[in-house]
Design a protein around this motif. Structure first.
Motif, PDB file in Angstrom:
ATOM      1  N   ILE A 142       3.754   0.743   2.828  1.00 10.41           N
ATOM      2  CA  ILE A 142       3.933  -0.446   3.664  1.00 10.41           C
ATOM      3  C   ILE A 142       3.842  -1.690   2.789  1.00 10.41           C
ATOM      4  O   ILE A 142       3.032  -1.745   1.855  1.00 10.41           O
ATOM      5  N   ARG A 143       4.699  -2.659   3.090  1.00 11.83           N
ATOM      6  CA  ARG A 143       4.684  -3.929   2.352  1.00 11.83           C
ATOM      7  C   ARG A 143       4.608  -5.043   3.385  1.00 11.83           C
ATOM      8  O   ARG A 143       5.392  -5.053   4.334  1.00 11.83           O
ATOM      9  N   LYS A 144       3.647  -5.924   3.201  1.00 14.15           N
ATOM     10  CA  LYS A 144       3.500  -7.032   4.146  1.00 14.15           C
ATOM     11  C   LYS A 144       3.564  -8.343   3.384  1.00 14.15           C
ATOM     12  O   LYS A 144       2.912  -8.480   2.347  1.00 14.15           O
ATOM     13  N   THR A 145       4.322  -9.280   3.903  1.00 16.51           N
ATOM     14  CA  THR A 145       4.478 -10.558   3.192  1.00 16.51           C
ATOM     15  C   THR A 145       3.688 -11.654   3.890  1.00 16.51           C
ATOM     16  O   THR A 145       3.309 -11.539   5.043  1.00 16.51           O
ATOM     17  N   ARG A 146       3.479 -12.720   3.155  1.00 14.73           N
ATOM     18  CA  ARG A 146       2.778 -13.893   3.678  1.00 14.73           C
ATOM     19  C   ARG A 146       3.535 -14.517   4.859  1.00 14.73           C
ATOM     20  O   ARG A 146       2.946 -15.119   5.739  1.00 14.73           O
ATOM     21  N   GLN A 147       4.857 -14.323   4.878  1.00 14.52           N
ATOM     22  CA  GLN A 147       5.665 -14.870   5.984  1.00 14.52           C
ATOM     23  C   GLN A 147       5.523 -14.029   7.258  1.00 14.52           C
ATOM     24  O   GLN A 147       6.028 -14.394   8.309  1.00 14.52           O
ATOM     25  N   GLY A 148       4.884 -12.872   7.129  1.00 15.12           N
ATOM     26  CA  GLY A 148       4.669 -12.061   8.329  1.00 15.12           C
ATOM     27  C   GLY A 148       5.615 -10.891   8.486  1.00 15.12           C
ATOM     28  O   GLY A 148       5.612 -10.222   9.520  1.00 15.12           O
ATOM     29  N   THR A 149       6.431 -10.623   7.481  1.00 19.52           N
ATOM     30  CA  THR A 149       7.330  -9.465   7.617  1.00 19.52           C
ATOM     31  C   THR A 149       6.607  -8.188   7.165  1.00 19.52           C
ATOM     32  O   THR A 149       5.735  -8.227   6.290  1.00 19.52           O
ATOM     33  N   THR A 150       7.011  -7.094   7.781  1.00 17.06           N
ATOM     34  CA  THR A 150       6.430  -5.795   7.442  1.00 17.06           C
ATOM     35  C   THR A 150       7.561  -4.817   7.151  1.00 17.06           C
ATOM     36  O   THR A 150       8.535  -4.749   7.893  1.00 17.06           O
ATOM     37  N   GLN A 151       7.422  -4.096   6.054  1.00 15.56           N
ATOM     38  CA  GLN A 151       8.438  -3.120   5.689  1.00 15.56           C
ATOM     39  C   GLN A 151       7.749  -1.760   5.550  1.00 15.56           C
ATOM     40  O   GLN A 151       6.754  -1.640   4.834  1.00 15.56           O
ATOM     41  N   VAL A 152       8.269  -0.778   6.261  1.00 19.08           N
ATOM     42  CA  VAL A 152       7.682   0.558   6.197  1.00 19.08           C
ATOM     43  C   VAL A 152       8.629   1.470   5.412  1.00 19.08           C
ATOM     44  O   VAL A 152       9.824   1.530   5.705  1.00 19.08           O
TER      45      VAL A 152
ATOM     46  N   GLY B 297      10.778   7.120   0.335  1.00 22.48           N
ATOM     47  CA  GLY B 297      11.677   6.264  -0.437  1.00 22.48           C
ATOM     48  C   GLY B 297      12.696   5.503   0.394  1.00 22.48           C
ATOM     49  O   GLY B 297      13.506   4.755  -0.145  1.00 22.48           O
ATOM     50  N   VAL B 298      12.671   5.694   1.726  1.00 22.00           N
ATOM     51  CA  VAL B 298      13.669   5.020   2.566  1.00 22.00           C
ATOM     52  C   VAL B 298      12.988   3.931   3.408  1.00 22.00           C
ATOM     53  O   VAL B 298      12.014   4.204   4.115  1.00 22.00           O
ATOM     54  N   ASP B 299      13.512   2.715   3.326  1.00 24.08           N
ATOM     55  CA  ASP B 299      12.956   1.593   4.107  1.00 24.08           C
ATOM     56  C   ASP B 299      13.467   1.614   5.537  1.00 24.08           C
ATOM     57  O   ASP B 299      14.390   2.343   5.868  1.00 24.08           O
ATOM     58  N   GLY B 300      12.849   0.764   6.363  1.00 21.21           N
ATOM     59  CA  GLY B 300      13.359   0.561   7.722  1.00 21.21           C
ATOM     60  C   GLY B 300      12.716   1.446   8.765  1.00 21.21           C
ATOM     61  O   GLY B 300      13.173   1.490   9.906  1.00 21.21           O
TER      62      GLY B 300
ATOM     63  N   ALA C 137       5.066   3.040  14.076  1.00 28.37           N
ATOM     64  CA  ALA C 137       4.647   4.208  14.865  1.00 28.37           C
ATOM     65  C   ALA C 137       4.830   5.508  14.080  1.00 28.37           C
ATOM     66  O   ALA C 137       4.077   6.468  14.270  1.00 28.37           O
ATOM     67  N   GLU C 138       5.803   5.522  13.181  1.00 28.40           N
ATOM     68  CA  GLU C 138       6.011   6.733  12.373  1.00 28.40           C
ATOM     69  C   GLU C 138       4.864   6.909  11.373  1.00 28.40           C
ATOM     70  O   GLU C 138       4.434   8.032  11.098  1.00 28.40           O
TER      71      GLU C 138
ATOM     72  N   ILE D  22       0.879  -1.174   0.000  1.00 28.71           N
ATOM     73  CA  ILE D  22       0.000   0.000   0.000  1.00 28.71           C
ATOM     74  C   ILE D  22       0.912   1.219   0.000  1.00 28.71           C
ATOM     75  O   ILE D  22       1.859   1.287   0.803  1.00 28.71           O
ATOM     76  N   HIS D  23       0.599   2.132  -0.872  1.00 24.85           N
ATOM     77  CA  HIS D  23       1.421   3.329  -0.960  1.00 24.85           C
ATOM     78  C   HIS D  23       0.510   4.546  -0.982  1.00 24.85           C
ATOM     79  O   HIS D  23      -0.549   4.516  -1.606  1.00 24.85           O
ATOM     80  N   GLY D  24       0.916   5.594  -0.268  1.00 21.66           N
ATOM     81  CA  GLY D  24       0.093   6.798  -0.265  1.00 21.66           C
ATOM     82  C   GLY D  24       0.930   8.052  -0.410  1.00 21.66           C
ATOM     83  O   GLY D  24       2.087   8.094   0.030  1.00 21.66           O
TER      84      GLY D  24
END
Ligand SMILES: Nc1ncnc2c1ncn2[C@@H]1O[C@H](COP(=O)(O)OP(=O)(O)O)[C@@H](O)[C@H]1O
Ligand SMILES: [Mg+2]
Length: 359
Positions: A85-95, A99-102, A106-107, A70-72
């Motif tokens: 935000i990117r969420k995978t089937r394995q349960g990882t979440t990337q915010v 343009g900067v990950d990590g 809460a942010e 999801i991108h806004g």
């Protein structure tokens, strides 16, 4: 501040969508199962890092796909901020922010404050205290920069304390933990009480508009006897806590008591009236947030007109039109949200996960 553009990839039955949004009203129209709630869910995930329907990301990711994204684009005064935000089937979440990950979830929550109103939201009124506690904590999180850190520390201490209760023979085994727990719990309760006191004026004003025939009282309960200090109470409670292997009193049991005519409002109001009471809580929280920060919340209203008669719907629409916020409302057809649409509004029609702008 409003979402200016929303890109959804592999969320529920929406394979891919790119929506250009109104900073005010956005109507989501479609038959049952078309994907309306999924759009609200996508926006909510962008602000909370998780769904309001299912705890597991795997259930929200489009069948057969490995991840959802999801991108806004958030319009903040003249600046456009990119969040994702990117969420995978394995349960990882990337915010991803600008343009900067990590980044932390809460942010995202700071950048995109959301007030959600779904048919299930009534749990805030008739569910367990934890739902009302979460409501208070939403406000504290946005008012007190240190709130989340302190709350996380308290949660960890309580977990450790509960684990120790299984083997502890004497209170002395817990005393060291409680010395850390007590001041943090008091700080937390102080922030919560302060927040509820500040919210009260806004609540009274909104409830008077929405439910003029009732008078409500709203009292914050900190989770232990208001007349007692927490430390000696924990010592006294030790045998009961040990029997339960759980800390029975404390900031994790905080609650908000909403009453009318001396009775809990949840037990005497009709479902439609409870809905208005709930809208009042959310609208008041948004107004208080605005007063404190100068920023606005995004409102997500699922199945907008359900269970409200014409007069009550008009009262609600009047309140919603007063707030100058971005609003998403889902409904089966245009007629149900006709009174909310204005010249700045946009309508989206949704069919089997495909979204068209119809205005
Ligand atoms: N993980 C998934 N992948 C694909 N489709 C899904 C998934 N989960 C649910 N669905 C389907 O998505 C559709 C849209 O649901 P929803 O957004 O709740 O519809 P609406 O709110 O418009 O009634 C439902 O028909 C449901 O079967
Ligand atoms: Mg729905």
């Amino acid at each position: 501040m409003a979402l200016n553009r929303l890109l959804i990839t592999h969320c529920r039955n929406i394979a891919s969508a790119d929506l250009s949004l109104s900073p005010r009203f956005n109507g989501l129209l479609g038959a049952n199962g078309s994907g309306k709630t999924s759009i609200l869910e996508a926006i909510y995930m962008l602000g909370h890092g998780r769904s309001f329907r299912q705890p597991l990301a795997a259930q929200v990711i489009h069948y057969g796909e490995s991840a959802l994204v999801i991108h806004g684009a958030l319009q903040q005064a003249t600046k456009l901020r990119q969040i994702g935000i990117r969420k995978t089937r394995q349960g990882t979440t990337q915010v991803r922010i600008e343009g900067v990950d990590g980044h932390k979830i809460a942010e995202l929550a700071q950048l995109l404050p959301i007030q959600l109103l779904t048919p299930e939201s009534l749990l805030l009124l008739n569910g367990a205290p934890k739902f009302r506690c979460a409501f208070i904590d939403w406000g504290c999180f946005h008012q007190q920069p240190a709130f989340l850190t302190v709350w996380n520390q308290v949660r960890r201490l309580l977990q450790q304390r509960n684990a120790l209760l299984k083997d502890a023979r004497h209170y002395s085994a817990l005393q060291g933990w409680d010395q850390a727990l007590v001041p943090l719990s008091e700080q937390l309760s102080h922030w919560r009480a302060e927040y509820c006191a500040g919210l009260l004026n806004h609540l009274t004003a909104t409830w008077t508009q929405l439910l003029p025939e009732y008078q409500f009282t709203c009292n914050f309960q900190r989770g232990w006897d208001p007349q007692r200090d927490y430390q000696p109470l924990l010592a006294q409670q030790f045998p009961r806590d040990r029997a339960a292997t759980y800390t029975l009193l404390g900031p994790h049991r905080a609650d908000l008591h909403i009453r009318t005519n001396g009775q809990p409002a949840a037990t005497c109001l009709s479902r439609g009236e409870l809905k208005l009471l709930l809208y009042g809580l959310r609208l008041a929280q948004g107004a208080f947030f605005n007063q404190h920060t100068g920023r606005d919340c995004t409102y997500l209203l699922d199945d907008f007109p359900a269970e409200l008669d014409h007069r009550r719907r008009q009262l609600l629409i009047h309140c919603l039109k007063q707030i100058d916020c971005q609003l998403f409302a889902s409904a089966l057809d245009q007629q149900q949200i006709a009174d909310l649409i204005d010249e700045k509004g946009k309508l989206f029609s949704i069919e089997h996960g495909t979204i068209n702008t119809s205005d």
